[in-house]
Scaffold this motif. Structure first.
Motif, short mmCIF file in Angstrom:
data_model
loop_
_atom_site.label_atom_id
_atom_site.label_comp_id
_atom_site.label_asym_id
_atom_site.label_seq_id
_atom_site.Cartn_x
_atom_site.Cartn_y
_atom_site.Cartn_z
N THR A 374 21.01 -13.47 2.47
CA THR A 374 20.46 -13.16 1.16
C THR A 374 18.98 -13.54 1.16
OG1 THR A 374 22.61 -13.82 0.30
CG2 THR A 374 20.86 -13.48 -1.31
N MET A 375 18.13 -12.59 0.78
CA MET A 375 16.69 -12.83 0.88
C MET A 375 16.16 -13.60 -0.33
SD MET A 375 15.18 -9.40 2.55
CE MET A 375 15.42 -8.26 1.21
N GLY A 376 14.90 -14.02 -0.23
CA GLY A 376 14.24 -14.75 -1.32
C GLY A 376 14.06 -13.88 -2.55
N THR A 377 13.78 -12.61 -2.34
CA THR A 377 13.71 -11.62 -3.43
C THR A 377 14.27 -10.33 -2.85
OG1 THR A 377 11.55 -10.83 -2.75
CG2 THR A 377 11.55 -12.59 -4.37
N ASN A 378 14.21 -9.24 -3.61
CA ASN A 378 14.72 -7.98 -3.07
C ASN A 378 13.72 -7.31 -2.13
OD1 ASN A 378 13.04 -7.45 -5.29
ND2 ASN A 378 13.88 -5.42 -5.54
N GLY A 379 12.79 -8.08 -1.58
CA GLY A 379 11.87 -7.55 -0.59
C GLY A 379 10.44 -7.96 -0.89
N THR A 380 9.52 -7.39 -0.10
CA THR A 380 8.10 -7.75 -0.22
C THR A 380 7.27 -6.47 -0.39
OG1 THR A 380 7.87 -7.57 2.17
CG2 THR A 380 8.37 -9.75 1.35
N GLN A 381 7.90 -5.43 -0.90
CA GLN A 381 7.35 -4.07 -0.84
C GLN A 381 5.93 -3.89 -1.37
OE1 GLN A 381 10.31 -5.12 -1.80
NE2 GLN A 381 11.96 -3.65 -1.59
N VAL A 382 5.70 -4.23 -2.64
CA VAL A 382 4.38 -3.93 -3.23
C VAL A 382 3.29 -4.79 -2.58
CG1 VAL A 382 3.00 -4.13 -5.35
CG2 VAL A 382 5.26 -3.04 -5.41
N TRP A 383 3.62 -6.03 -2.37
CA TRP A 383 2.65 -6.97 -1.78
C TRP A 383 2.19 -6.45 -0.41
CZ3 TRP A 383 -0.29 -10.75 -3.42
CH2 TRP A 383 -0.62 -11.85 -2.65
N ASP A 384 3.13 -6.09 0.45
CA ASP A 384 2.78 -5.64 1.80
C ASP A 384 2.04 -4.29 1.79
OD1 ASP A 384 3.88 -7.87 2.93
OD2 ASP A 384 5.74 -6.92 3.58
N THR A 385 2.49 -3.37 0.96
CA THR A 385 1.81 -2.06 0.97
C THR A 385 0.39 -2.18 0.42
OG1 THR A 385 3.27 -1.60 -0.88
CG2 THR A 385 3.50 -0.17 0.97
N SER A 386 0.18 -3.07 -0.55
CA SER A 386 -1.19 -3.24 -1.07
C SER A 386 -2.10 -3.76 0.03
CB SER A 386 -1.23 -4.27 -2.21
OG SER A 386 -0.34 -3.92 -3.22
N PHE A 387 -1.61 -4.76 0.75
CA PHE A 387 -2.42 -5.31 1.84
C PHE A 387 -2.67 -4.24 2.90
CE2 PHE A 387 -1.11 -10.02 1.18
CZ PHE A 387 -2.15 -10.18 0.28
N CYS A 388 -1.62 -3.51 3.22
CA CYS A 388 -1.75 -2.51 4.28
C CYS A 388 -2.85 -1.51 3.93
CB CYS A 388 -0.40 -1.83 4.48
SG CYS A 388 -0.48 -0.57 5.74
N ALA A 457 -6.16 -1.97 -4.03
CA ALA A 457 -5.73 -1.02 -2.98
C ALA A 457 -5.80 0.42 -3.49
CB ALA A 457 -4.31 -1.37 -2.54
N ILE A 458 -5.34 0.62 -4.71
CA ILE A 458 -5.35 1.98 -5.27
C ILE A 458 -6.79 2.48 -5.42
CG2 ILE A 458 -4.91 3.25 -7.42
CD1 ILE A 458 -2.29 1.69 -7.65
N LEU A 459 -7.66 1.59 -5.86
CA LEU A 459 -9.06 2.01 -6.04
C LEU A 459 -9.74 2.31 -4.70
CD1 LEU A 459 -10.36 -0.21 -8.97
CD2 LEU A 459 -9.48 2.13 -9.00
N MET A 460 -9.33 1.62 -3.66
CA MET A 460 -9.92 1.89 -2.35
C MET A 460 -9.62 3.32 -1.92
SD MET A 460 -9.60 -1.42 0.02
CE MET A 460 -10.85 -2.68 -0.09
N VAL A 461 -8.40 3.74 -2.21
CA VAL A 461 -8.03 5.11 -1.87
C VAL A 461 -8.87 6.07 -2.72
CG1 VAL A 461 -6.14 6.78 -1.76
CG2 VAL A 461 -5.70 4.36 -1.30
N ARG A 462 -8.93 5.76 -3.99
CA ARG A 462 -9.66 6.62 -4.93
C ARG A 462 -11.13 6.78 -4.53
NH1 ARG A 462 -12.68 5.13 -9.64
NH2 ARG A 462 -12.40 6.50 -11.44
#
Ligand code: LAN
Length: 721
Positions: A374-388, A457-462
């Motif tokens: 059982t993980m600490g949360t249901n994942g690290t999705q937003v945090w990791d994709t923002s950094f990526c 991260a979103i603004l960098m793409v923009r």
């Protein structure tokens, strides 16, 4: 591939070929164990093969890198391989050893069958994380054996079907008995055992549900506590005041005979409320807490039943709001497990709420080479994709066509993850519209730094001409709302002026820590000012300010206050203490980056200079850095044994952004990273990267790709071009 302990002792394992990870557009991920006949029609994705096979995962081997840029590129290619179509990089977010107990007790209590393949793999995980010498378990995977860890994991193994005579259990029982047996297990452990009817509620300190009906204006109101603490206190007050317990089963009877040092029937549980094994104790009770508990024990005996019912009804109303706000996921697996039991008791096994909670269990149990946990949360999705996203832009990788798909996927995932609704009325939650969570939108909780990093991260793409065509995906009004909330999260009280906390701004005084009942965690009662959250928020705001003219004056003030807080948070020796990563190296990187974003560099600023000099003084002979998780516990820099790629990257990022003048120091670090890179472009796991509550380690498996890419990319921009 390593031979795990479970294999050495002949425990069964499932067939790795049959596991599939299902991931949806919002980043929800869960494991399926498919039938053999479906293997061909439902091929395993490359990242599942990587997640399960590690080193034996076969993939194209790129040319050996000669420059830092080529090295970053090889790592980026590898990262692209392990991305899901939805944009996320699924990973086993593991470390804490007190999560499986919640899942297993909730299932056992509510007669929810655990599939055999899950049982087999969860047993493997626990067996494979037992202490190699004594065979017990700690608070987290890298801890010494504690009473809490050993007792909880022993009970889990037994409930999952391991025999009491299995050598793993015999060994663990010995440790448990040496540590005082179940009577010496800390507060939460006692609560789980009481639900299982192998301990008695009179031996657990009370948590009166009346507190949920207090007026919010009272400065100690529980809805002013840290979100996690109140989320757990809520169902805990319900089950402990109703003294909920399941009927005794033959297995539970056996457990009663195994986990105590003395005969179960001879124990006066009421004498053991405050009995905690010394090894577990991180935060001992204050006399105030003991006094309050004694009083509440007396009160519990005379409280009228109608009041108990009324208070617990109020508690359940709040639980239902948590369910509504999180699509029944709950903030984290601990309160999810307690809430499942409460929903079962309140509404029954056929109810919508119970069934949905039950279905959501899948989201938090994750498979890996050592087994399932059982993980600490249901994942690290937003945090990791923002950094990526950010790091691909910073490293200059975003200019290359080959990463366009990866970037678009990450970007669209972030856009889908932004909150588009607020929480239901009366949830005692702040506004969340426009903000971002740490894991997924469904989890429902805004985090300050996650919001700031995702917006950036979103603004960098923009802002990149190549991706202009994605502009329409961005709802500008919603982004501004996110900025509004972020600004509202800044603390303006006296001792933490200008700082940011995690989920909310500080709602109550840290003096509440005097009634912290957890025993194994420090600083959990209220929100605190966190330097990393402040750094990320400053970074998000400075980037936003450069590219958008919105609430300019407010943002200027917020940045100025934030920077002032960061400067004041620096310690005498030039370091910053990190609360969410290990430890001074992590916080040092964030602080130096935040200061660089407001034009403060080594040459011009004394604080930056001290910050860099501190980090440089810790460089090891091989050019790398290594800090032990002990730093977090002891609040002093403790050097690890072997240098680490992730920490070396953190330091290099800080130094490069601060324009540290001695290039040789940086070169040696970069060399170390390049030497450690594997032929496939990836890096090995070396040591735990994350921490929470000062005492519990947690892995961030994608950090070993993300931070080297950033460090190598920044280096290449600064020195190679
Ligand atoms: C003791 C309890 C309540 C256990 C449940 C576990 C949670 C408290 C932990 C697990 C993951 C965790 C460390 C996390 C955070 C808070 C505490 C969490 C949720 C936050 C959001 C705090 C802010 C940080 O900068 C960062 C975003 C990195 C982390 C992410 C994970």
């Amino acid at each position: 591939m390593s031979v795990y302990y479970s294999e050495k002792i002949g425990l069964p394992k499932t067939d790795p070929q049959r596991w599939r990870l299902r991931v949806n557009e919002l980043g929800r991920q869960y494991w399926d164990y498919i039938e053999e006949e479906d293997l061909e029609n439902d091929p395993q994705t490359p990242y599942v093969q990587y997640l399960l096979k590690g080193d034996e995962f076969e993939c194209p081997v790129p040319e050996k890198p000669h420059t830092a840029f080529e090295s970053a590129r090889n790592c980026a290619d590898f990262l692209a391989l392990i991305q899901d179509e939805s944009g996320v990089f699924p990973c086993q977010y593991k470390g804490p050893m007190f999560m499986n107990i919640g899942y297993v007790v909730a299932c056992y209590f509510t007669n929810t069958p655990i599939p055999d393949h899950v049982k087999t793999e969860m047993i493997r995980y626990i067996v494979n994380t037992a202490h190699p010498v004594d065979g017990g378990w700690g608070l987290h995977e890298w801890d010494k054996s504690t009473c809490f860890g050993t007792c909880m994991n022993y009970v889990v193994l037994r409930l999952l079907g391991l025999s009491k005579d299995n050598p793993v259990c015999t060994k663990a029982r010995k440790v448990l008995h040496a540590l005082g047996g179940a009577l010496a297990t800390p507060y939460w452990g006692k609560a789980w055992l009481s639900l299982l009817n192998v301990y008695k509620w009179e031996g657990v300190n009370p948590a009166p549900p009346e507190m949920w009906n207090l007026p919010y204006s009272l400065k100690i109101h529980p809805c002013r506590w840290w979100v996690h603490t109140r989320a757990i206190a809520l169902p805990l007050s319900y089950v402990s005041s109703y003294k909920s317990q399941m009927p005794l089963t033959p297995l539970l009877k056996e457990l009663r005979n195994e986990i105590f040092v003395q005969d179960f029937d001879t124990i006066d549980f009421s004498k053991h409320r405050n009995n905690v094994c010394g090894i577990d104790l991180y935060y001992p009770h204050t006399s105030l807490l003991d006094f309050a508990n004694n009083f509440l024990v007396g009160y519990d005996k005379i409280r009228p039943t109608w009041l108990l019912k009324e208070s617990n009804d109020a508690a359940y109303e709040l639980i239902k709001k948590e369910l509504a706000n999180t699509e029944h996921l709950c903030i984290a697996p601990v309160n999810a497990a307690f809430n499942t039991i409460v929903a079962y008791l309140e509404e029954g096994p056929k109810s919508y709420n119970f069934k949905r909670l039950q279905d959501r269990f899948k989201d938090v149990i994750f498979h890996g080479p050592q087994g399932m946990t059982t993980m600490g949360t249901n994942g690290t999705q937003v945090w990791d994709t923002s950094f990526c996203l950010q790091y691909f832009f910073m490293a200059g990788l975003a200019d290359l066509d080959e990463y366009e798909e990866l970037i678009v996927r990450c970007f669209k995932f972030l856009i889908r993850s932004q909150f588009t609704t607020d929480t239901v009325d009366g949830s005692y939650r702040d506004k969340r519209l426009g903000c971002f969570p740490f894991s997924t939108k469904e989890q429902g909780y805004t985090v300050s730094d996650c919001t700031a990093e995702a917006i950036k991260a979103i603004l960098m793409v923009r802002n990149h001409s190549k991706f202009a065509y994605l502009g329409d995906y961005i709802d500008e009004d919603l982004l501004k709302k996110g900025i509004d909330v972020l600004l509202s999260l800044q603390n303006v009280g006296s001792y933490h002026f200008g700082s940011f906390s995690t989920y909310e701004s500080i709602r109550a005084n840290p003096a509440l820590e005097k009634i912290n009942p957890a025993e194994v965690f420090g600083n959990i009662m209220v929100e605190y000012p966190y330097v990393e959250c402040t750094d990320s928020s400053v970074l998000g705001l400075t980037y936003f300010r450069e590219h958008w003219d919105y609430r300019r004056d407010d943002i200027d003030i917020a940045i100025e206050r934030g920077v002032k807080f960061i400067c004041e948070a620096q310690q005498e020796d030039g370091s910053w203490y990190g609360c969410w990563g290990v430890c001074f190296t992590y916080a040092g990187m964030f602080a130096l980056e935040a200061l660089a974003s407001v034009g403060q560099y080594y040459e011009t600023n004394e604080i930056v200079r001290k910050g860099c000099d501190f980090l440089v003084s810790k460089q090891m002979a091989d050019g790398g850095w290594s800090e032990s998780i002990k730093s977090c516990e002891t609040h002093t820099y403790v050097r690890g044994k072997k240098s680490m790629v992730v920490q070396t990257s953190w330091v290099l990022i800080g130094l490069i952004l601060a324009k540290y003048p001695d290039k040789e120091v940086i070169d040696r670090g970069v060399q170390l990273i390049m030497n450690r890179q594997k032929a496939r472009g990836d890096f090995d796991f070396e040591a735990v990267e994350g921490i929470f509550n000062h005492s519990c380690g947690i892995e961030y498996p994608n950090y070993k790709f993300l931070f080297p890419i950033k460090a190598l990319g920044l280096y290449s921009k600064e020195y190679e071009q």
